[in-house]
Design a protein around this motif. Structure first.
Motif, PDB file in Angstrom:
ATOM      1  N   ARG A 152       1.158  -1.349   0.164  1.00 38.45           N
ATOM      2  CA  ARG A 152       0.055   0.069  -0.144  1.00 38.45           C
ATOM      3  C   ARG A 152       1.034   1.293   0.041  1.00 38.45           C
ATOM      4  NH1 ARG A 152      -3.085  -2.986   3.395  1.00 38.45           N
ATOM      5  NH2 ARG A 152      -2.387  -2.360   5.172  1.00 38.45           N
TER       6      ARG A 152
ATOM      7  N   ARG B 188       2.087   1.690  -3.523  1.00 35.15           N
ATOM      8  CA  ARG B 188       0.843   1.986  -4.378  1.00 35.15           C
ATOM      9  C   ARG B 188       0.652   3.533  -4.004  1.00 35.15           C
ATOM     10  NH1 ARG B 188      -4.571   0.025  -2.165  1.00 35.15           N
ATOM     11  NH2 ARG B 188      -3.986   1.705  -0.778  1.00 35.15           N
ATOM     12  N   ASP B 189       0.594   3.985  -2.914  1.00 35.11           N
ATOM     13  CA  ASP B 189       0.219   5.372  -2.682  1.00 35.11           C
ATOM     14  C   ASP B 189       1.242   6.173  -3.268  1.00 35.11           C
ATOM     15  OD1 ASP B 189      -1.868   4.451  -1.236  1.00 35.11           O
ATOM     16  OD2 ASP B 189      -0.975   4.602   0.775  1.00 35.11           O
TER      17      ASP B 189
ATOM     18  N   VAL C 259       3.054   5.605  -5.908  1.00 36.72           N
ATOM     19  CA  VAL C 259       2.895   5.795  -7.384  1.00 36.72           C
ATOM     20  C   VAL C 259       1.833   6.307  -7.619  1.00 36.72           C
ATOM     21  CG1 VAL C 259       2.228   4.169  -9.158  1.00 36.72           C
ATOM     22  CG2 VAL C 259       4.126   3.623  -7.648  1.00 36.72           C
ATOM     23  N   ARG C 260       0.537   6.431  -6.934  1.00 37.60           N
ATOM     24  CA  ARG C 260      -0.562   7.183  -7.255  1.00 37.60           C
ATOM     25  C   ARG C 260      -0.294   8.651  -6.992  1.00 37.60           C
ATOM     26  NH1 ARG C 260      -5.601   3.234  -5.277  1.00 37.60           N
ATOM     27  NH2 ARG C 260      -5.142   1.552  -6.777  1.00 37.60           N
TER      28      ARG C 260
ATOM     29  N   ARG D  81       0.206   9.207 -14.034  1.00 35.17           N
ATOM     30  CA  ARG D  81      -0.955   9.326 -14.256  1.00 35.17           C
ATOM     31  C   ARG D  81      -1.366   9.245 -15.954  1.00 35.17           C
ATOM     32  NH1 ARG D  81      -3.576  13.447  -9.942  1.00 35.17           N
ATOM     33  NH2 ARG D  81      -2.654  12.566  -8.141  1.00 35.17           N
TER      34      ARG D  81
ATOM     35  N   ARG E 288      -1.809   4.624 -17.598  1.00 34.69           N
ATOM     36  CA  ARG E 288      -1.365   5.034 -16.322  1.00 34.69           C
ATOM     37  C   ARG E 288      -0.685   3.996 -15.479  1.00 34.69           C
ATOM     38  NH1 ARG E 288      -4.970   2.976 -12.375  1.00 34.69           N
ATOM     39  NH2 ARG E 288      -6.783   1.953 -13.389  1.00 34.69           N
TER      40      ARG E 288
ATOM     41  N   ASP F 235       0.033   1.901 -12.155  1.00 36.48           N
ATOM     42  CA  ASP F 235      -0.480   1.734 -10.946  1.00 36.48           C
ATOM     43  C   ASP F 235      -0.108   0.401 -10.346  1.00 36.48           C
ATOM     44  OD1 ASP F 235      -2.070   1.918  -8.637  1.00 36.48           O
ATOM     45  OD2 ASP F 235      -3.991   2.296  -9.579  1.00 36.48           O
TER      46      ASP F 235
ATOM     47  N   ASP G 166      -2.443  -4.714  -5.922  1.00 38.49           N
ATOM     48  CA  ASP G 166      -2.142  -5.096  -4.648  1.00 38.49           C
ATOM     49  C   ASP G 166      -1.871  -6.479  -4.547  1.00 38.49           C
ATOM     50  OD1 ASP G 166      -2.320  -2.468  -4.113  1.00 38.49           O
ATOM     51  OD2 ASP G 166      -4.116  -2.595  -2.947  1.00 38.49           O
TER      52      ASP G 166
ATOM     53  N   TYR H  22       3.814  -3.480 -10.196  1.00 39.42           N
ATOM     54  CA  TYR H  22       3.181  -2.382 -10.780  1.00 39.42           C
ATOM     55  C   TYR H  22       3.282  -2.513 -12.087  1.00 39.42           C
ATOM     56  CZ  TYR H  22       7.964  -1.118 -12.896  1.00 39.42           C
ATOM     57  OH  TYR H  22       9.163  -1.263 -13.498  1.00 39.42           O
TER      58      TYR H  22
ATOM     59  N   TYR I   1      -1.737   0.181 -16.855  1.00 38.34           N
ATOM     60  CA  TYR I   1      -3.100   0.135 -17.484  1.00 38.34           C
ATOM     61  C   TYR I   1      -3.076   0.858 -18.773  1.00 38.34           C
ATOM     62  CZ  TYR I   1      -3.852  -2.009 -12.935  1.00 38.34           C
ATOM     63  OH  TYR I   1      -3.952  -2.845 -11.747  1.00 38.34           O
TER      64      TYR I   1
END
Length: 485
Positions: A62, A65-66, A68-69, A75, A132, A134, A137, A142, A145
């Protein structure tokens, strides 16, 4: 805790702590039981050692992931690379890798975006993918998409194409809800293309072969070069004015009802005129439905998105706007047969209804009622005759059976009655006056009234008497009256 805190990156010696064995398998080698959601666990080493914070796998995933986002650069990215192995799932999603000399990137292309693209990536090809980045999980990886894929090497034109496509799409120019339906059998068709190219002749040949009833109006334009976009816009505007003039002059049948925008195949630079913003807006604002047949099947322009219908080739555009007369003739033959069969069924049903009405009228006729009444009367008489005969026969048979049963009973009853009568007669004979008379007694009656004389006073002198004895009657006269004892 010591007076001096260790840095965050410092690790203790595992042999100096009471930390459990590494996660993954227990001492016996079996898999540990999974927990629903492992939470961060802080383990503090004994005195004299550094402290250590241990995170679960999900927490690390997580956190990545956070991170990366939160990076705006990831994006909306454009990535160029060589396509590795391509796998398409049963749901229609495509999975592949993009790689270069040093790295590779996992890519996911969902079905809806993939089906909207005219280009499919193949192993070994170099492509440019937009999407993007992402983190998935479940696998802790990673990946990219993907929203669109196109062959590599277009450079700046491809980027301009995607940027303009995104901006016009946000304005709603490519919205499927604004697409207009095409006429079924157009009488007049407008064609916007170059008069000198093979496209114009191909379209005419296809229309003449499929639907020779249609009249074709050419609005000539330049389809390549710097002057092509304004020329295409002017050609579309001329078609609008021509249709309006036909309607205002009382000739609506001469006005075209659909427009074909066509050009042959070529490179992206050759077809760039149909990616011009003025051309796209002219197609959207055109008064007639537009069928765009630009390039080959793999060529895609913004004019295709703006048109009411996209055709893979100019010849296919001509096939789309008109029906095939051979197919229509077959449809007409089939419809004729169906109508004849329906008419025959209707006539047969009407004949059955008429016959039913005729039978109903015949049933209501007085002659029919009289005949029916006579028939019913005859049937009732026959039934009554048969019933009476059966009843009489049954009575006769019953009487015969009763007579057979009564004959011995009657004889027995008569004998019994005779014996009773004889006994009664014997009793009466013993008790009757005849027996008394046989013993010498007599019955004296007055001759005048036949009354029995029981008292001498009832027979004065001179009274005539009739005396009955056992063998008959004796006449007598009273000489003198008697007296009482």
């Amino acid at each position: 805790m010591t007076d001096r805190e260790p840095p965050d990156w410092a690790l203790p010696a595992w042999d100096a702590t009471d930390a459990p064995p590494p996660r993954g398998r227990d001492a016996g080698g079996s898999e540990p039981r999974p927990e629903p959601r492992p939470a961060p666990v802080e383990r503090v080493a004994p005195a004299g050692t550094f402290g250590l914070t241990i995170l679960g796998v999900s927490d690390v995933t997580r956190a990545v992931r956070d991170a990366v986002r939160s990076d705006d650069r990831l994006r909306d990215v454009w990535v160029e690379g060589e396509v590795g192995r391509v796998t398409v799932s049963s749901a229609g999603h495509a999975y592949f890798t993009l790689k270069d000399d040093r790295s590779q990137l996992q890519c996911v292309w969902f079905r809806d975006d993939r089906m909207a693209s005219p280009y499919e990536p193949q192993t070994g090809l170099r492509v440019v993918a937009n999407g993007r980045v992402d983190v998935f999980d479940a696998n802790g990886v990673y990946q990219l998409y993907v929203s669109s894929v196109q062959p590599a090497g277009f450079g700046d034109l491809a980027l301009r194409f995607e940027a303009l496509k995104a901006r016009l799409s946000e304005e709603g120019l490519f919205d499927p809800g604004r697409k207009r339906p095409l006429p079924d059998r157009p009488a007049v068709i407008a064609v916007v293309t170059s008069e000198t190219g093979a496209v114009w002749h191909d379209i005419r040949n296809v229309l003449a072969r499929r639907w020779p009833l249609a009249r074709v109006v050419l609005s000539q334009c330049q389809v390549q070069g710097a002057g092509a976009p304004p020329s295409i816009v002017r050609a579309l505007a001329w078609v609008d004015r021509y249709a309006e003039r036909c309607v205002r002059s009382g000739r609506p049948g001469d006005a075209p009802s659909v427009t074909i925008l066509a050009r042959g195949g070529g490179s992206l630079e050759d077809l760039w005129s149909f990616n011009d913003e003025t051309v796209v807006r002219a197609i959207v604002g055109h008064s007639l439905p537009v069928v765009c047949g630009v390039g080959h099947e793999t060529d895609v322009t913004l004019a295709d998105f703006a048109a009411d219908r996209r055709a893979p080739t100019p010849s296919a555009a001509a096939e789309i706007v008109v029906p095939d007369r051979v197919e229509l003739a077959g449809v007409l033959v089939a419809e004729t047969r169906r109508l004849r069969a329906a008419a025959a069924r209707t006539v047969a049903a009407a004949a059955r209804d008429a016959a039913a009405e005729r039978r109903a009228l015949d049933a209501l006729s007085p002659v029919a009622h009289l005949a029916a009444s006579r028939e019913r009367a005859g049937l009732l008489l026959d039934r009554a005759t048969r019933a009476v005969g059966v009843r009489l026969e049954a009575g006769r048979v019953g009487a015969g059976r009763s007579a057979e049963r009564l004959r011995p009973a009657v004889a027995t009853r008569l004998a019994t009655a005779q014996a009773t009568v004889d006994a009664a007669a014997a009793s009466l004979g013993a008790l009757g006056p005849a027996a008394t008379l046989e013993r010498g007694y007599a019955i004296v009656r007055r001759s005048a009234d036949g009354r029995i004389v029981r008292d001498p006073a009832e027979a004065p002198a001179g009274e005539g008497l009739s005396i009955r004895v056992a063998r008959g009657d004796v006449a007598a006269t009273v000489d003198r009256p008697g007296g009482h004892r």
